[in-house]
Write a protein that holds these residues in place. Structure first.
Motif, PDB file in Angstrom:
ATOM      1  N   ARG A   1      23.149  -3.891 -36.907  1.00 47.89           N
ATOM      2  CA  ARG A   1      24.268  -2.979 -37.152  1.00 47.89           C
ATOM      3  C   ARG A   1      24.326  -1.961 -36.023  1.00 47.89           C
ATOM      4  O   ARG A   1      23.310  -1.676 -35.377  1.00 47.89           O
ATOM      5  CB  ARG A   1      24.140  -2.287 -38.512  1.00 47.89           C
ATOM      6  N   ARG A   2      25.506  -1.443 -35.782  1.00 47.09           N
ATOM      7  CA  ARG A   2      25.724  -0.527 -34.678  1.00 47.09           C
ATOM      8  C   ARG A   2      24.931   0.775 -34.868  1.00 47.09           C
ATOM      9  O   ARG A   2      24.909   1.334 -35.958  1.00 47.09           O
ATOM     10  CB  ARG A   2      27.205  -0.192 -34.548  1.00 47.09           C
ATOM     11  N   CYS A   3      24.307   1.219 -33.781  1.00 48.70           N
ATOM     12  CA  CYS A   3      23.652   2.530 -33.805  1.00 48.70           C
ATOM     13  C   CYS A   3      24.743   3.606 -33.814  1.00 48.70           C
ATOM     14  O   CYS A   3      25.653   3.583 -32.987  1.00 48.70           O
ATOM     15  CB  CYS A   3      22.768   2.678 -32.575  1.00 48.70           C
ATOM     16  N   PRO A   4      24.704   4.528 -34.741  1.00 44.78           N
ATOM     17  CA  PRO A   4      25.782   5.525 -34.853  1.00 44.78           C
ATOM     18  C   PRO A   4      25.997   6.327 -33.577  1.00 44.78           C
ATOM     19  O   PRO A   4      27.111   6.764 -33.294  1.00 44.78           O
ATOM     20  CB  PRO A   4      25.315   6.425 -36.004  1.00 44.78           C
ATOM     21  N   SER A   5      24.936   6.515 -32.789  1.00 45.35           N
ATOM     22  CA  SER A   5      25.068   7.330 -31.579  1.00 45.35           C
ATOM     23  C   SER A   5      25.547   6.538 -30.365  1.00 45.35           C
ATOM     24  O   SER A   5      25.804   7.127 -29.307  1.00 45.35           O
ATOM     25  CB  SER A   5      23.722   7.976 -31.248  1.00 45.35           C
ATOM     26  N   ALA A   6      25.675   5.200 -30.495  1.00 44.59           N
ATOM     27  CA  ALA A   6      26.079   4.385 -29.358  1.00 44.59           C
ATOM     28  C   ALA A   6      27.573   4.574 -29.076  1.00 44.59           C
ATOM     29  O   ALA A   6      28.402   4.499 -29.991  1.00 44.59           O
ATOM     30  CB  ALA A   6      25.784   2.916 -29.635  1.00 44.59           C
ATOM     31  N   PRO A   7      27.960   4.818 -27.817  1.00 43.13           N
ATOM     32  CA  PRO A   7      29.381   5.016 -27.500  1.00 43.13           C
ATOM     33  C   PRO A   7      30.150   3.701 -27.567  1.00 43.13           C
ATOM     34  O   PRO A   7      29.587   2.618 -27.415  1.00 43.13           O
ATOM     35  CB  PRO A   7      29.349   5.566 -26.076  1.00 43.13           C
ATOM     36  N   MET A   8      31.454   3.793 -27.810  1.00 38.37           N
ATOM     37  CA  MET A   8      32.321   2.622 -27.792  1.00 38.37           C
ATOM     38  C   MET A   8      32.915   2.502 -26.386  1.00 38.37           C
ATOM     39  O   MET A   8      33.621   3.394 -25.913  1.00 38.37           O
ATOM     40  CB  MET A   8      33.436   2.738 -28.837  1.00 38.37           C
ATOM     41  N   VAL A   9      32.602   1.379 -25.702  1.00 39.79           N
ATOM     42  CA  VAL A   9      33.020   1.181 -24.310  1.00 39.79           C
ATOM     43  C   VAL A   9      33.858  -0.076 -24.208  1.00 39.79           C
ATOM     44  O   VAL A   9      33.494  -1.135 -24.744  1.00 39.79           O
ATOM     45  CB  VAL A   9      31.792   1.078 -23.370  1.00 39.79           C
TER      46      VAL A   9
END
Length: 400
Positions: free
Chosen positions: A31-39
């Motif tokens: 699952r996506r890490c909440p702090s990871a930016p969307m690029v």
């Protein structure tokens, strides 16, 4: 089944939330890490709007001999520059169904092992491995600089059994294989010159080849400033087949009533075809005895050495003297196979004379052809010629 919340470095931006073993495989939910930016995967800019979210099943490197599958949630972003695009994932190529780690693993082993063996090693389907390897080869070739050849070498090699051939073109200066195509006719090699383009064709100064009329005619048409240079190796090989072999067979037939001598002549084929410096010391007395006892074999054997001297001249004047001298000796010999060979050789004099100005040969490509044979044997042959040709070009990218 095990629940985890581990952020691991090899799945950057994701957290392993669940691991389970099922049907002989390991399944991992990310699952996506909440702090990871969307690029954005197109322009690389950060995005803040999500168009939709889906789950992609991705194959990872095997773990303890078992295949590993990842369930990866991927978002489609609304990018102000690119429109709707999938988000960028550092360890996953766009549209890929395997991780970069697994693709790199396959690429490394495909350089050393046949595809069938890599399939067993990675636990992947043959077509998947080939697709990964093809993409790697295309990236490798696209990263090479644009070639600017001035001298070329052209030669053919056996592609399959049954007289099916392919043609390879080499940059004589950088030793880079520029092009490989199936066939050896004018139509077969024309795509190479179309790929090269009119401007680069005009820059070609010399092309080394065997006495293949199709190659000769196409080069003269496509490269108006190029000189054709005929290779010594192929001419001498042709001389061995059409002259030495023919005279040896004729002499063996003439000695049909003398069985011991006939047997000696019949078994001397490879001894006669060897260069004098390559004759084993223990075979030298046998060769001397054979030549001393047979005038015709002695003549054609010595005429082969005289023929080679045409490629060793350093100026046009001495070459012409050697050329005329050789043909005069042919006329005086009275040996019909030798005369026929000389008549065939006459129209090619310009390509032989060009060797004085352009000391080129196809030996570079002959060595490459031997490595191509090894690649073919190692892979037990190739089903797809285009894939095989990519492998050849990537194996010979030229000097740095």
């Amino acid at each position: 089944m095990t629940d985890h919340n581990l952020e691991l470095p090899f799945w950057e931006g994701f957290i392993a939330s669940k691991v389970e073993r099922r049907s002989g495989a390991v399944w991992i939910d990310l699952r996506r890490c909440p702090s990871a930016p969307m690029v954005c995967s197109g322009c690389g800019h950060h995005c803040y709007r999500v168009h939709e979210t889906g789950v992609r099943i991705i194959r990872e490197l095997p773990m303890l001999g078992q295949p590993v599958w990842l369930r990866v949630p991927l978002r489609r972003l609304r990018c102000g520059q690119c429109g709707t695009r999938t988000e960028r994932v550092s360890w996953l190529d766009r549209h890929a169904r395997v991780t970069r780690a697994l693709a790199d693993f396959v690429g490394v082993w495909c350089e050393k092992l046949p595809v069938a063996h890599v399939c067993k090693l990675a636990g992947l389907h043959w077509e998947t491995v080939r697709t990964i390897e093809r993409a790697r080869l295309e990236r490798q070739l696209s990263a090479l600089p644009e070639p600017q050849p001035t001298r070329l070498v052209m030669d053919e090699f056996a592609l399959f059994k049954g007289h099916r051939y392919a043609t390879a073109v080499l940059d004589a200066d950088t030793r880079r294989v520029l092009w490989v195509g199936e066939g050896r006719s004018r139509e077969a090699i024309r795509p190479f010159f179309e790929w090269l383009g009119t401007k680069r064709c005009a820059n070609i100064e010399a092309v080394a080849m065997d006495m293949n009329t199709a190659f000769d005619l196409e080069v003269r048409q496509q490269c108006p400033n190029a000189r054709v240079v005929y290779d010594l190796f192929h001419v001498v090989a042709k001389y061995g087949r059409e002259v030495i072999d023919r005279v040896r067979v004729d002499e063996a037939n003439r000695l049909k009533d003398n069985r011991p001598q006939r047997k000696i002549v019949k078994r001397a084929r490879w001894l006669l075809l060897r260069n004098p410096q390559n004759v084993p010391p223990d075979q030298q007395p046998r060769l001397n005895e054979l030549l001393a006892a047979n005038q015709a074999l002695m003549t054609v054997y010595l005429m082969k050495a005289s023929l080679k001297e045409l490629w060793q001249q350093h100026d046009a004047k001495t070459w012409r003297l050697a050329w005329r001298s050789w043909f005069a000796m042919v006329a005086d010999s009275g040996i019909e196979p030798l005369r026929r060979f000389a008549d065939k050789l006459k129209p090619y004099w310009r390509g032989i004379l060009a060797r004085v100005r352009w000391p080129m040969h196809t030996g570079q490509l002959e060595g490459i052809n031997n490595r191509i044979k090894v690649m073919k044997r190692m892979a037990y042959g190739y089903r797809d010629s285009a894939f095989f040709f990519l492998k050849i070009k990537a194996a010979f990218p030229g000097n740095p």
